[in-house]
Motif scaffolding. Sequence first.
Motif, PDB file in Angstrom:
ATOM      1  N   MET A 143       0.831  -1.210   0.000  1.00 52.38           N
ATOM      2  CA  MET A 143       0.000   0.000   0.000  1.00 52.38           C
ATOM      3  C   MET A 143       0.861   1.253   0.000  1.00 52.38           C
ATOM      4  O   MET A 143       0.557   2.234  -0.680  1.00 52.38           O
ATOM      5  N   MET A 144       1.944   1.210   0.793  1.00 48.90           N
ATOM      6  CA  MET A 144       2.858   2.344   0.878  1.00 48.90           C
ATOM      7  C   MET A 144       3.447   2.675  -0.494  1.00 48.90           C
ATOM      8  O   MET A 144       3.420   3.818  -0.935  1.00 48.90           O
ATOM      9  N   ARG A 146       2.219   1.815  -3.321  1.00 47.56           N
ATOM     10  CA  ARG A 146       1.136   2.204  -4.202  1.00 47.56           C
ATOM     11  C   ARG A 146       0.934   3.713  -4.192  1.00 47.56           C
ATOM     12  O   ARG A 146       0.698   4.322  -5.237  1.00 47.56           O
ATOM     13  N   LEU A 147       1.057   4.319  -3.003  1.00 49.96           N
ATOM     14  CA  LEU A 147       0.947   5.782  -2.912  1.00 49.96           C
ATOM     15  C   LEU A 147       2.163   6.453  -3.536  1.00 49.96           C
ATOM     16  O   LEU A 147       2.033   7.396  -4.315  1.00 49.96           O
ATOM     17  N   ILE A 148       3.355   5.936  -3.219  1.00 53.70           N
ATOM     18  CA  ILE A 148       4.581   6.571  -3.729  1.00 53.70           C
ATOM     19  C   ILE A 148       4.644   6.470  -5.257  1.00 53.70           C
ATOM     20  O   ILE A 148       5.089   7.385  -5.933  1.00 53.70           O
ATOM     21  N   ASP A 150       2.042   6.246  -7.269  1.00 50.68           N
ATOM     22  CA  ASP A 150       0.834   6.721  -7.950  1.00 50.68           C
ATOM     23  C   ASP A 150       1.244   7.695  -9.065  1.00 50.68           C
ATOM     24  O   ASP A 150       1.998   8.633  -8.830  1.00 50.68           O
ATOM     25  N   ASN A 152      -0.154  10.118 -10.539  1.00 50.17           N
ATOM     26  CA  ASN A 152      -0.535  11.527 -10.423  1.00 50.17           C
ATOM     27  C   ASN A 152      -0.030  12.207  -9.156  1.00 50.17           C
ATOM     28  O   ASN A 152       0.481  13.316  -9.207  1.00 50.17           O
ATOM     29  N   ILE A 153      -0.176  11.550  -8.022  1.00 50.03           N
ATOM     30  CA  ILE A 153       0.154  12.209  -6.762  1.00 50.03           C
ATOM     31  C   ILE A 153       1.378  11.611  -6.082  1.00 50.03           C
ATOM     32  O   ILE A 153       1.744  12.014  -4.985  1.00 50.03           O
ATOM     33  N   GLY A 154       2.017  10.615  -6.712  1.00 49.79           N
ATOM     34  CA  GLY A 154       3.108   9.901  -6.048  1.00 49.79           C
ATOM     35  C   GLY A 154       4.414  10.674  -6.018  1.00 49.79           C
ATOM     36  O   GLY A 154       4.696  11.503  -6.881  1.00 49.79           O
ATOM     37  N   MET A 155       5.212  10.349  -5.018  1.00 51.35           N
ATOM     38  CA  MET A 155       6.506  10.998  -4.843  1.00 51.35           C
ATOM     39  C   MET A 155       7.486  10.555  -5.934  1.00 51.35           C
ATOM     40  O   MET A 155       8.392  11.307  -6.302  1.00 51.35           O
ATOM     41  N   GLN A 158       7.404  12.789  -8.834  1.00 52.74           N
ATOM     42  CA  GLN A 158       7.881  14.080  -8.372  1.00 52.74           C
ATOM     43  C   GLN A 158       9.408  14.140  -8.423  1.00 52.74           C
ATOM     44  O   GLN A 158       9.998  15.070  -8.961  1.00 52.74           O
ATOM     45  N   TRP A 187      13.546  -3.876  -2.531  1.00 52.40           N
ATOM     46  CA  TRP A 187      13.575  -2.954  -1.393  1.00 52.40           C
ATOM     47  C   TRP A 187      13.343  -3.714  -0.082  1.00 52.40           C
ATOM     48  O   TRP A 187      14.055  -3.538   0.897  1.00 52.40           O
TER      49      TRP A 187
ATOM     50  N   TRP B  28       7.728   8.346   4.791  1.00 54.95           N
ATOM     51  CA  TRP B  28       6.740   8.953   3.892  1.00 54.95           C
ATOM     52  C   TRP B  28       5.339   8.432   4.196  1.00 54.95           C
ATOM     53  O   TRP B  28       4.367   9.181   4.256  1.00 54.95           O
ATOM     54  N   THR B  43       1.067  17.856  -4.212  1.00 57.95           N
ATOM     55  CA  THR B  43       2.472  17.464  -4.113  1.00 57.95           C
ATOM     56  C   THR B  43       3.341  18.618  -3.606  1.00 57.95           C
ATOM     57  O   THR B  43       4.473  18.398  -3.202  1.00 57.95           O
ATOM     58  N   TRP B 235      -6.603   7.616   0.702  1.00 66.39           N
ATOM     59  CA  TRP B 235      -5.158   7.487   0.959  1.00 66.39           C
ATOM     60  C   TRP B 235      -4.797   7.759   2.411  1.00 66.39           C
ATOM     61  O   TRP B 235      -3.965   7.050   2.999  1.00 66.39           O
ATOM     62  N   LEU B 238      -5.838   4.866   4.473  1.00 60.93           N
ATOM     63  CA  LEU B 238      -5.038   3.695   4.091  1.00 60.93           C
ATOM     64  C   LEU B 238      -3.650   3.763   4.718  1.00 60.93           C
ATOM     65  O   LEU B 238      -3.142   2.773   5.264  1.00 60.93           O
ATOM     66  N   MET B 239      -3.033   4.961   4.670  1.00 60.94           N
ATOM     67  CA  MET B 239      -1.687   5.092   5.229  1.00 60.94           C
ATOM     68  C   MET B 239      -1.710   4.987   6.756  1.00 60.94           C
ATOM     69  O   MET B 239      -0.798   4.429   7.366  1.00 60.94           O
TER      70      MET B 239
END
Lengths: 314, 271
Positions: A143-144, A146-148, A150, A152-155, A158, A187, B28, B43, B235, B238-239
């Motif tokens: 899940m972690m 998945r966010l990173i 993403d 559109n909004i992931g790090m 970026q 990882w 993060w 972001t 999100w 979820l986090m």
Amino acid sequence: MATITTTKGSRSAPTGPDTPAWVRWANDHRKWLFAAPAMVFVAALIAIPLAWTGYLSLTDTEGSVRAESTFVGVQNYLDVLSDTERFWPAVGRTATFTVVALLFEVVLGMAIALLLWRPFKGQKWVRVAILMPLVATPVAVGMMWRLIFDPNIGMANQILGWVGIGPQPWLAGQYTALPTTIFIDVWQWTPMVVLILLAGLTSLSEEPQEAARIDGASTWQRFRHVTLPLLMPTVTVAILLRGIDALKTFDVLYATKGRGGGSFHEVETLNVYAYGLSFDYNEYGVSSTVLILFFLIIIGSMWALTARRKEAKR
Amino acid sequence: MKASPAYRVFRVVALTVVVLALIAPLLWMIAASFKTNVDIYDTGKALVFSPTMDNYVKVLQQANYVQFIGNSLWVAFAATVASLVLGVPAAYSMSRFNMKKSALVVLMARVIPGVSLLVPWYYVFSNLKMVGGSGVLILSHMFVSLPLVVYIMMGYFDSMPEELEEAALVDGLTHIGAFRRIMLPLSVPGIATAGILSIIFSWNNFMFALVLSDADTKTLPVAIFDFVGYASIDWGGLMAAATVVTVPIMLIALFVQKYVVSGLTAGATKG
């Protein structure tokens, strides 16, 4: 030994003429008395279900395990082995995932273990940091990332943007999903390889190192011709332990891509495929066939690896 | 020989990169758990944001996580105790009597894909009306923890000198008495290692609970999926859920690092 009848300083009955018969019996049979409960548990929960799976693989059972089914012999095996749409691609993905992840994990793990080999200030903190991904819950890790990752909004995108690289689809892309899950595996599990290799390095004796140094061997030569050959058994153990788990990876793939390994089955390995056949489609006959073949693949690769290891020992 | 200054600089730089790569994603995740969903989508607010506890309120109160934490704890604890009770004597016997084949049978459980057992288990346990209860979850998690206990304890007993036991016999103890009064107390560090590893692996296990638990008995790794919808993902929630699952286990690893490492690397250097 057991017939010594001295009583001096004893806190429990010695095995002598006065010992109750059941105590003597228990002591005489302790080998199996101790081992049997665990063995019975394993037999009941593993051996019998596995045999049943073997039987199901020879039937056309579907819908419910209780449903009427006919014995179809090796028909399922013929069907599965000629299935180039789901089965063979899943075999390919399982192999790719395992081989590529292991390659990175062993090379990176070796490098990090060598850096950590000799004591230095702050080593303790690096070891703590290395332990963290290893004990983190794989589903949460999925899940972690998945966010990173993403799009559109992931790090991740970026950071790519800072160095002038365009956004990538990562887990969402048909061809980038598998490499991204391999990255996540690297990882999380490179630390496992580091710990095993570090334990191996620490147990090596110093003398061959010294001898090579006195003979004027360079750092690389010492690693290549002294450390590495001595460490090879430990490397094999690391590959074996990690390889078994990598072949069976499920949690992270399910957490990041869901059922069927995504809409194009882009991360559908054998384990994910077999799970889907069993619990999404209730195709118990076919899924059992896939599982038996999967099991044979795991055993086969383990056997090949240990055989190679014995060969190397000679 | 002292390491050269150049190597020492290289080591500091390389290890800093390694530590950052391993820890930054986890930080993060934790940071995101304190953000509103609006801040997560922005972001520009990657590092500077006003922390909120809303996600945790959501996770612990609305999503019923207190119950799932309880489920996870109970299953991990019960599976570990049961595995130790069955596994420690078995490991002792297998070590002392060199029962290689029996040990191999138990260790096969590490190799078999869990899915191949789930279909028969599901059938048998649903007939026994056990699916959805915590009993079947405990049994299934023992499939993971029992081989682990046997594997770690066999290595531990192998390393204990047999003379200890012989001395106890000369002092008049029976074989079982020697095991109970001498070998068991001396193997407490090994038992602690096996127990901690078993708790971690049970806590992290996902697949068995995914199939065998229901809405009331599910464990944390399954409950995380409550925050993943078909159309959108919450999100922040979820986090926070992922943090609630992961951080306790990382804290355990932090405090008993030595045991965790020796358990994970057990038997790796015997060659």
